[in-house]
Enzyme design. Structure first.
Site, PDB file in Angstrom:
ATOM      1  N   ARG A  95       0.857  -1.193   0.000  1.00 57.28           N
ATOM      2  CA  ARG A  95       0.000   0.000   0.000  1.00 57.28           C
ATOM      3  C   ARG A  95       0.888   1.237   0.000  1.00 57.28           C
ATOM      4  NH1 ARG A  95      -1.372   1.694   4.543  1.00 57.28           N
ATOM      5  NH2 ARG A  95      -2.173  -0.265   5.391  1.00 57.28           N
ATOM      6  N   TYR A 134     -16.798  16.067 -15.444  1.00 56.14           N
ATOM      7  CA  TYR A 134     -17.102  14.640 -15.377  1.00 56.14           C
ATOM      8  C   TYR A 134     -18.148  14.379 -14.295  1.00 56.14           C
ATOM      9  CZ  TYR A 134     -16.421   9.648 -14.824  1.00 56.14           C
ATOM     10  OH  TYR A 134     -16.622   8.297 -14.733  1.00 56.14           O
ATOM     11  N   LYS A 173      -8.409   6.210 -19.221  1.00 55.97           N
ATOM     12  CA  LYS A 173      -8.774   6.698 -20.550  1.00 55.97           C
ATOM     13  C   LYS A 173      -7.556   6.674 -21.473  1.00 55.97           C
ATOM     14  CE  LYS A 173     -12.534   7.294 -18.189  1.00 55.97           C
ATOM     15  NZ  LYS A 173     -12.897   8.538 -17.526  1.00 55.97           N
ATOM     16  N   ASP A 186      -7.743  18.634 -14.266  1.00 58.25           N
ATOM     17  CA  ASP A 186      -8.046  17.290 -14.749  1.00 58.25           C
ATOM     18  C   ASP A 186      -7.659  17.257 -16.223  1.00 58.25           C
ATOM     19  OD1 ASP A 186      -9.263  15.012 -15.832  1.00 58.25           O
ATOM     20  OD2 ASP A 186     -11.017  15.137 -14.520  1.00 58.25           O
TER      21      ASP A 186
HETATM   22  C1  LIG Z   1     -13.363   8.982 -16.266  1.00 57.65           C
HETATM   23  C2  LIG Z   1     -13.050  10.327 -15.789  1.00 57.65           C
HETATM   24  C3  LIG Z   1     -12.806  10.573 -14.432  1.00 57.65           C
HETATM   25  C4  LIG Z   1     -12.930   9.507 -13.375  1.00 57.65           C
HETATM   26  O1  LIG Z   1     -11.945   8.520 -13.507  1.00 57.65           O
HETATM   27  P1  LIG Z   1     -12.160   6.976 -13.126  1.00 57.65           P
HETATM   28  O2  LIG Z   1     -10.875   6.354 -13.559  1.00 57.65           O
HETATM   29  O3  LIG Z   1     -13.356   6.478 -13.879  1.00 57.65           O
HETATM   30  O4  LIG Z   1     -12.379   6.913 -11.655  1.00 57.65           O
HETATM   31  C5  LIG Z   1     -12.474  11.873 -14.057  1.00 57.65           C
HETATM   32  N1  LIG Z   1     -12.379  12.862 -14.963  1.00 57.65           N
HETATM   33  C6  LIG Z   1     -12.604  12.661 -16.278  1.00 57.65           C
HETATM   34  C7  LIG Z   1     -12.491  13.802 -17.230  1.00 57.65           C
HETATM   35  C8  LIG Z   1     -12.946  11.398 -16.736  1.00 57.65           C
HETATM   36  O5  LIG Z   1     -13.193  11.208 -18.034  1.00 57.65           O
END
Ligand SMILES: *Cc1c(COP(=O)(O)O)cnc(C)c1O
Length: 384
Positions: A51, A103, A200, A175
């Site tokens: 961890r 998101y 992604k 983000d």
């Molecule tokens: C998918 C996504 C998230 C969340 O991420 P997870 O890996 O699904 O927890 C946050 N911000 C954006 C822009 C996303 O596309």
């Protein structure tokens, strides 16, 4: 070898990496272990419990730091757990100014989890700097920026947000999931924290759920590392390995995502049955100049509204697609289509959603790296 001065297309492959110390394996082994032998209490080789740290995760964290031009990377079990760690830097009474068109899961985490603990969120259109500043007060601690936004493809001026953050002594988190460091490097533009859903584009093959944070500042890195270890939502060794493998082709994939994205945006905007196409590469996009200044290209995320269509019409189009898969998520090699109102953004109340333009007939595409002719033929038959 120091990989600091390599160009981006080399950093994706070599950044922060070196052959494994045990046998020289070029890819880091998947250290599928929870614990590490000690010779005497506390006598270990830098790893004592997975961890706290795991060598495969360290390899990924070094790669993340390298491609985002940061000094410290942290890999989490998901994008949302990475965001969770950032918000846990705050205390009850603190306020956050956040993008309104963001998101859906981030919105849900802010609104339904953290508001309960006394943190206040202002969701606003951040395209105008004055509007951001109007929502800053003495309790504000963090600006949360998502750009391009999901799914409306608004672009927020990162250097301008960074100036505001400095002026008011706030943290700026970006983000960077949609753009990836191939297109946009927020730390270079003045942000303090870069966040990714590595699920992604970074992973890129729709086979992991992983999150990431990258920072430059040591003290901030220490605080986030404390939270990562204290809360424990870490990225496992197998997922670290897969994400690292994904990052090695990020630049090649992104180049094709951008080419295919451009071709499809241009196809859709000329289509007689399409009302509106949202893609920051269009000169007519309201934030095109900012996009051009802070991004190297415009990516493969596109949203559009078919003419005179309803919730049901939009659903029919996404159901008719055959090469595009109807699915949540984005950024993989395969093209995906989604209906935000019923899928990614269903957790945002309809009224809130529509205020930022996420109407019932909006369709979002994550353009993959297939042959673009096949993608266009598929859209052609589905739109009819
Ligand atoms: C998918 C996504 C998230 C969340 O991420 P997870 O890996 O699904 O927890 C946050 N911000 C954006 C822009 C996303 O596309």
């Amino acid at each position: 070898m120091s990989t600091k001065n390599l160009k981006f297309n080399s950093k994706t492959i070599h950044g922060g990496q070196e052959p494994d110390k045990a046998y020289g394996s070029v890819m880091p082994p998947i250290y599928q272990t929870s614990t590490y032998a000690q010779t005497t209490p506390g006598g270990h080789k830098g790893y004592e419990y997975s961890r706290s740290a795991n060598p495969t995760r360290t390899a990924l964290e070094n790669s993340l730091a390298s491609i985002e031009n940061g000094n410290y990377g942290l890999a989490f079990a998901s994008g949302l757990s990475a965001i969770d760690a950032v918000i846990k830097l705050l205390s009850p009474g603190d306020e956050v100014v956040s993008t309104n068109d963001l998101y859906g899961g981030s919105y849900r985490l802010f609104k339904q989890v953290f508001e309960k603990y006394g943190i206040k969120f202002h969701f606003i259109g951040m395209q105008e700097v004055d509007v951001i500043e109007a929502h800053i007060n003495e309790k504000t601690k963090l600006l949360w920026v998502e750009t391009p936004t999901n799914p409306m493809m608004n672009v927020i001026d990162i250097p301008a947000a960074a100036d505001l953050a400095k002026k008011h002594n706030l943290l700026l988190a970006v983000d960077n999931t949609f753009a990836t460091p191939y297109l946009q490097r927020p730390l270079d533009l003045g942000a303090d924290i870069v966040m990714h859903s590595a699920t992604k584009y970074l992973g890129g093959h729709s086979d992991v759920v992983v999150g990431a944070l990258v920072v430059k500042d040591k003290e901030l890195a220490d605080q986030l590392y404390f939270l990562q270890n204290a809360s424990g939502a870490v990225c496992g060794p197998m997922d670290s390995f897969l994400t690292l493998r994904g990052i090695k082709t990020l630049h090649v994939r992104m180049q094709r995502h951008c080419e295919n994205g451009k071709a499809i945006a241009e196809y859709l905007v000329k289509h007689p049955k399409i009302e509106k196409v949202y893609w920051p590469g269009f000169e007519s996009h309201p934030n095109h100049d900012i996009a051009k200044a802070q991004m190297d290209n415009f990516g493969g995320m596109i949203s559009f509204i078919p003419k005179g269509s309803s919730f049901e019409d939009a659903v029919k189009i996404v159901e008719n697609l055959k090469v595009f898969t109807l699915a949540e998520s984005l950024g993989g090699v395969e093209s995906l289509a989604g209906h935000p109102a019923s899928m990614t953004h269903a957790s945002i109340p309809k009224e809130e959603r529509e205020k930022s333009g996420v109407v019932d007939s909006l369709i979002r595409l994550s353009v993959g790296i297939e042959d673009v002719d096949d993608l266009i033929s598929d859209l052609d038959q589905a739109i009819g």
